[in-house]
Write a protein that holds these residues in place. Structure first.
Motif, PDB file in Angstrom:
ATOM      1  N   LYS A 141      -4.751  69.776 -86.690  1.00  0.00           N
ATOM      2  CA  LYS A 141      -4.475  68.667 -87.589  1.00  0.00           C
ATOM      3  C   LYS A 141      -5.182  67.415 -87.090  1.00  0.00           C
ATOM      4  CE  LYS A 141       0.007  70.140 -89.365  1.00  0.00           C
ATOM      5  NZ  LYS A 141      -0.298  71.509 -89.178  1.00  0.00           N
ATOM      6  N   THR A 142      -5.574  66.588 -88.028  1.00  0.00           N
ATOM      7  CA  THR A 142      -6.129  65.285 -87.690  1.00  0.00           C
ATOM      8  C   THR A 142      -5.071  64.245 -88.015  1.00  0.00           C
ATOM      9  OG1 THR A 142      -8.361  66.009 -88.242  1.00  0.00           O
ATOM     10  CG2 THR A 142      -7.967  63.632 -88.201  1.00  0.00           C
ATOM     11  N   VAL A 143      -4.822  63.362 -87.074  1.00  0.00           N
ATOM     12  CA  VAL A 143      -3.832  62.312 -87.281  1.00  0.00           C
ATOM     13  C   VAL A 143      -4.547  60.977 -87.212  1.00  0.00           C
ATOM     14  CG1 VAL A 143      -1.744  61.235 -86.375  1.00  0.00           C
ATOM     15  CG2 VAL A 143      -2.020  63.719 -86.241  1.00  0.00           C
ATOM     16  N   VAL A 144      -4.345  60.140 -88.222  1.00  0.00           N
ATOM     17  CA  VAL A 144      -4.931  58.802 -88.241  1.00  0.00           C
ATOM     18  C   VAL A 144      -3.783  57.809 -88.132  1.00  0.00           C
ATOM     19  CG1 VAL A 144      -6.274  57.137 -89.568  1.00  0.00           C
ATOM     20  CG2 VAL A 144      -6.837  59.567 -89.683  1.00  0.00           C
ATOM     21  N   LEU A 145      -3.856  56.956 -87.115  1.00  0.00           N
ATOM     22  CA  LEU A 145      -2.825  55.938 -86.926  1.00  0.00           C
ATOM     23  C   LEU A 145      -3.411  54.570 -87.288  1.00  0.00           C
ATOM     24  CD1 LEU A 145      -1.491  57.005 -83.411  1.00  0.00           C
ATOM     25  CD2 LEU A 145      -0.491  57.544 -85.627  1.00  0.00           C
ATOM     26  N   HIS A 146      -2.696  53.831 -88.115  1.00  0.00           N
ATOM     27  CA  HIS A 146      -3.093  52.458 -88.431  1.00  0.00           C
ATOM     28  C   HIS A 146      -2.137  51.547 -87.681  1.00  0.00           C
ATOM     29  CE1 HIS A 146      -5.989  53.530 -91.523  1.00  0.00           C
ATOM     30  NE2 HIS A 146      -5.141  54.470 -91.875  1.00  0.00           N
ATOM     31  N   ILE A 147      -2.646  50.824 -86.702  1.00  0.00           N
ATOM     32  CA  ILE A 147      -1.806  49.963 -85.884  1.00  0.00           C
ATOM     33  C   ILE A 147      -2.152  48.514 -86.209  1.00  0.00           C
ATOM     34  CG2 ILE A 147      -1.113  49.356 -83.536  1.00  0.00           C
ATOM     35  CD1 ILE A 147      -2.010  52.189 -82.691  1.00  0.00           C
ATOM     36  N   ASP A 148      -1.252  47.837 -86.898  1.00  0.00           N
ATOM     37  CA  ASP A 148      -1.484  46.433 -87.279  1.00  0.00           C
ATOM     38  C   ASP A 148      -1.565  45.553 -86.041  1.00  0.00           C
ATOM     39  OD1 ASP A 148      -1.609  46.785 -90.004  1.00  0.00           O
ATOM     40  OD2 ASP A 148       0.559  46.594 -90.293  1.00  0.00           O
ATOM     41  N   GLY A 149      -2.487  44.610 -86.069  1.00  0.00           N
ATOM     42  CA  GLY A 149      -2.598  43.634 -84.996  1.00  0.00           C
ATOM     43  C   GLY A 149      -3.406  44.100 -83.799  1.00  0.00           C
ATOM     44  N   LEU A 150      -3.891  45.329 -83.827  1.00  0.00           N
ATOM     45  CA  LEU A 150      -4.670  45.839 -82.690  1.00  0.00           C
ATOM     46  C   LEU A 150      -6.145  45.648 -83.012  1.00  0.00           C
ATOM     47  CD1 LEU A 150      -4.317  47.192 -79.954  1.00  0.00           C
ATOM     48  CD2 LEU A 150      -4.635  49.371 -81.073  1.00  0.00           C
ATOM     49  N   ASP A 151      -6.619  44.422 -82.827  1.00  0.00           N
ATOM     50  CA  ASP A 151      -7.997  44.130 -83.195  1.00  0.00           C
ATOM     51  C   ASP A 151      -8.781  43.565 -82.020  1.00  0.00           C
ATOM     52  OD1 ASP A 151      -6.729  41.726 -83.056  1.00  0.00           O
ATOM     53  OD2 ASP A 151      -7.168  41.109 -85.112  1.00  0.00           O
ATOM     54  N   ASP A 152      -8.240  43.758 -80.811  1.00  0.00           N
ATOM     55  CA  ASP A 152      -8.964  43.206 -79.669  1.00  0.00           C
ATOM     56  C   ASP A 152      -9.646  44.341 -78.912  1.00  0.00           C
ATOM     57  OD1 ASP A 152      -8.536  43.344 -76.838  1.00  0.00           O
ATOM     58  OD2 ASP A 152      -6.759  42.100 -76.913  1.00  0.00           O
ATOM     59  N   SER A 153     -10.905  44.119 -78.573  1.00  0.00           N
ATOM     60  CA  SER A 153     -11.757  45.185 -78.050  1.00  0.00           C
ATOM     61  C   SER A 153     -11.353  45.668 -76.660  1.00  0.00           C
ATOM     62  CB  SER A 153     -13.218  44.736 -78.034  1.00  0.00           C
ATOM     63  OG  SER A 153     -13.355  43.626 -77.167  1.00  0.00           O
ATOM     64  N   VAL A 154     -10.484  44.937 -75.979  1.00  0.00           N
ATOM     65  CA  VAL A 154     -10.023  45.368 -74.655  1.00  0.00           C
ATOM     66  C   VAL A 154      -8.826  46.302 -74.786  1.00  0.00           C
ATOM     67  CG1 VAL A 154      -9.054  44.590 -72.464  1.00  0.00           C
ATOM     68  CG2 VAL A 154     -10.867  43.271 -73.555  1.00  0.00           C
ATOM     69  N   ARG A 155      -7.876  45.907 -75.657  1.00  0.00           N
ATOM     70  CA  ARG A 155      -6.647  46.699 -75.779  1.00  0.00           C
ATOM     71  C   ARG A 155      -6.840  47.983 -76.575  1.00  0.00           C
ATOM     72  NH1 ARG A 155      -3.611  41.611 -76.872  1.00  0.00           N
ATOM     73  NH2 ARG A 155      -2.872  40.925 -74.843  1.00  0.00           N
ATOM     74  N   THR A 156      -7.745  47.989 -77.535  1.00  0.00           N
ATOM     75  CA  THR A 156      -7.919  49.152 -78.403  1.00  0.00           C
ATOM     76  C   THR A 156      -8.207  50.432 -77.612  1.00  0.00           C
ATOM     77  OG1 THR A 156      -8.674  47.719 -80.191  1.00  0.00           O
ATOM     78  CG2 THR A 156      -9.164  50.061 -80.401  1.00  0.00           C
ATOM     79  N   PRO A 157      -9.190  50.448 -76.679  1.00  0.00           N
ATOM     80  CA  PRO A 157      -9.417  51.689 -75.918  1.00  0.00           C
ATOM     81  C   PRO A 157      -8.214  52.072 -75.046  1.00  0.00           C
ATOM     82  CG  PRO A 157     -11.235  50.143 -75.602  1.00  0.00           C
ATOM     83  CD  PRO A 157     -10.183  49.435 -76.372  1.00  0.00           C
TER      84      PRO A 157
END
Length: 167
Positions: A141-157
């Protein structure tokens, strides 16, 4: 709010290009691989929808793999070999990018082929990975998560790695 894909892609490309440029300098290669976030971040960029981001991440990984001392850690990093295989096997991957991914994969794969046990272990891992990658696995299965407010390039990875490490 701005369209998130429009604002994310230049960020991803600039971040991965900076890592690539740092990795181009042989004096930086050990430190990049030892860093807690750089290698997991580069692995995540291999799954990015923007082909230039994937290509740039592969260039960075190829530079890092030129340092013999990095190869074992790179190969054992969570998701590294599987993500490389995904890039190689994805039908939408441009040919030049597939060649680069194959080159990185082969360098890392051959890094410890010192005896028969290692060869057998590598073949087992490759077969196991191909089982999961094949289209015959109906339970995948492929799971796609949409996480609001996670737009900073350090925290995302970092968040991505935490999610990937959950079982």
């Amino acid at each position: 709010k701005m369209n998130s894909t429009m604002s994310e892609e230049p960020d991803a490309l600039s971040v991965v290009n900076q890592l690539r440029d740092l990795a181009a300098d042989p004096l930086n290669r050990r430190a990049i691989v030892q860093d807690q976030g750089c290698l997991p971040g580069l692995i995540l960029f291999l799954d990015h929808p923007n082909p230039p981001v994937v290509h740039s991440a592969l260039l960075a990984l190829r530079y890092l793999a030129e340092c013999r001392a990095n190869r074992e850690k790179m190969k054992s990093e969570l998701g590294m070999m599987l993500s490389l295989q995904n890039v190689i096997q994805k039908t939408t991957t441009p040919g030049e990018t597939k060649l680069l991914a194959s080159e990185v994969y082969d360098v890392l794969q051959s890094s410890s082929l010192s005896d028969t046990d290692n060869v057998n272990e590598m073949n087992y891992r490759r077969r196991k990975a191909q089982f999961f990658l094949g289209s015959t696995n109906k339970r995948a299965k492929t799971v796609v998560l949409h996480i609001d407010g996670l737009d900073d390039s350090v925290r995302t990875p970092l968040v991505s790695m935490r999610v990937l490490s959950m079982r």
